[in-house]
Write an enzyme that holds these catalytic residues in place. Structure first.
Site, short mmCIF file in Angstrom:
data_model
loop_
_atom_site.label_atom_id
_atom_site.label_comp_id
_atom_site.label_asym_id
_atom_site.label_seq_id
_atom_site.Cartn_x
_atom_site.Cartn_y
_atom_site.Cartn_z
N LYS A 1 41.14 32.09 32.56
CA LYS A 1 40.58 33.26 31.89
C LYS A 1 41.59 34.41 31.87
CE LYS A 1 35.93 33.91 32.11
NZ LYS A 1 34.68 34.24 32.75
N LYS B 1 47.93 26.04 32.72
CA LYS B 1 46.58 25.60 33.03
C LYS B 1 45.58 26.57 32.38
CE LYS B 1 43.80 24.80 37.14
NZ LYS B 1 43.69 24.83 38.57
N LYS C 1 49.61 34.59 46.83
CA LYS C 1 48.78 35.78 46.59
C LYS C 1 49.37 37.02 47.27
CE LYS C 1 44.33 33.46 45.97
NZ LYS C 1 43.07 33.11 46.60
#
Ligand code: SF4
Length: 330
Positions: free
Chosen positions: A196, A193, A111
Site C-alpha cells: 500500500k 512486492k 526499521k
C-alpha cells in the site's frame, strides 16, 4: 489437532497481495485446524500512527477478513487489544529473551535504520509476537519468509521458559512456520512486492471497473511490442502471476499457449484475467458492503471472538503466573 495462530497488522482494507499471500490461505486452514486469527493493533503502535486512523484501519481490516471468508463459526477472529493477556505474557517473556537475539533481527535493523530515535517497541516487537503465538499454544504459524526469523525467536523463548519453569513437562510447544503457498505478489509496477505504501496494489474491495483501470496499464512481457510478437509468460511479472492466482488451471494453460503463440494480445489476456478476478472478488466486496451497513453485527462478532480468545489466554496466564511464582496473592 495442531493449533494455528496468525496475525495481521491493521493496515485498513486488504489489497490482493495480502489476500493471496495470507488471508486466502487462512480461509482454507480454518477448515483443517483449530485457528486463531488476530488483528495485531498492539504491534501497529510501534510505527507512527494516529488514534483515529488506527481505529478506522482496525475496523476496516476486521470487515475485510470476515468478508474474505474467515468464518467465526470455524475460527476465532479478534482484535489483539481486546485480549490484554497478550501484553502481560510479553512482559513475562522479557527475562527469558536475550537482548542480543532481538538486536540481530533483520526487521529490527531495517526499521531502526530509518528512524532518528529508535523506540523500544521496535526492539521488543518479536517478544510480543512470541506472546501472541504461545498464549494459544499454537503449533503452526502461517507466515511469509520475512517472519521466519521472528518465529525462531518464539521457539527460543518457549525453550527458555520450558527449561527454567517447566523442566519436567514442556509447557509451551515450539511453534513451526508454515510458509504461505503464494509467497510474494509483485505489484502492478512489476518491480516491488505489492504494498500500500508504494501504491502498486489493487484493493480487495475495489469495483470491477476500478480493477480494470489498474490492470489495463499494468506491465507485461517487454518483448511483446506488437500482438504478433510471441511472448513468454514467465517474463510477465504481474498478469501471469495473477492468472495463476485467480484463473482456473485450464485457463492458465490457455494463457501460456496463446501468449507463446502470439494468438492473444496482452489486452485480450488482461480481459480474461479481469473476468476471473471479478468472479472471485465481487462476492467478497458485496459481503464487505453488507457488513459495513451492519456495524453492530461486526461489533458482536469481534466481541465474541475476543471472549473466546480470552478464555484460552486467561488459562495460559494463570498457568504461567503459577509456574513463575507470581501467584502468591491468591
Ligand atoms: Fe502477459 Fe498475457 Fe501478455 Fe503474455 S499475453 S505477456 S501472459 S499479458
Amino acid at each position: 489437532m495442531p493449533r494455528i495462530f496468525s496475525g495481521i497488522q491493521p493496515s485498513g482494507e486488504l489489497h490482493i497481495g495480502n489476500y493471496l499471500g495470507a488471508v486466502k490461505n487462512w480461509v482454507a486452514l480454518q477448515h483443517e485446524h483449530p485457528s486463531f486469527f488476530c488483528i495485531v493493533n498492539y504491534h501497529a503502535i510501534t510505527q507512527a500512527f494516529t488514534p483515529a486512523e488506527l481505529r478506522r484501519r482496525t475496523r476496516e481490516m476486521a470487515v475485510s477478513l470476515l468478508a474474505s471468508g474467515l468464518d467465526p463459526a470455524r475460527c476465532v477472529v479478534f482484535v489483539q487489544s481486546e485480549v490484554p493477556e497478550h501484553t502481560e505474557l510479553a512482559w513475562l517473556f522479557n527475562p527469558l529473551t536475550p537482548v542480543g537475539e532481538l538486536e540481530r533481527q533483520v526487521q529490527y535493523k531495517e526499521k531502526s535504520a530509518k528512524q532518528e530515535q529508535v523506540m523500544a517497541g521496535i526492539l521488543n516487537y518479536p517478544i510480543l509476537q512470541a506472546a501472541d503465538i504461545l498464549l494459544y499454544h499454537a503449533d503452526i504459524v502461517p507466515v511469509g519468509e520475512d517472519q521466519v526469523q521472528h518465529l525462531e525467536l518464539s521457539r527460543v523463548i518457549a525453550r527458555n521458559f520450558n527449561a527454567r519453569f517447566s523442566p519436567d513437562a514442556p509447557y509451551f510447544p515450539e511453534p513451526q512456520p508454515r510458509l504461505t503457498p503464494t509467497r510474494r505478489i509483485v505489484g502492478l509496477d512489476g518491480q516491488a512486492k505489492m504494498s500500500k505504501s508504494i501504491g502498486n496494489t489493487i484493493g480487495l474491495l475495489e469495483t470491477p471497473e476500478q480493477m480494470w483501470d489498474k490492470l489495463r496499464p499494468a506491465v507485461t512481457d517487454p518483448s511483446r511490442q506488437r500482438k504478433s510478437d510471441p511472448g513468454e509468460p514467465e517474463r510477465c511479472p504481474v498478469i501471469y502471476q495473477l492468472h495463476r492466482a485467480f484463473s482456473p488451471a485450464p485457463v492458465v494453460a490457455e494463457v501460456e499457449e496463446n501468449c507463446r503463440g502470439a494468438r492473444w494480445g496482452c489486452m485480450d489476456c488482461k480481459k480474461v484475467l479481469h473476468q476471473h478476478m471479478a468472479a472471485e472478488l465481487t462476492p467478497i466486496r458485496e459481503r464487505a458492503e453488507a457488513l459495513q451497513a451492519r456495524p453492530a453485527e461486526v461489533d458482536a462478532l469481534l466481541a465474541d471472538g475476543a471472549a473466546r480468545a480470552r478464555a484460552v489466554a486467561k488459562d495460559t496466564i494463570a498457568a504461567v503466573r503459577g509456574k513463575m511464582g507470581l501467584d502468591a496473592a491468591h
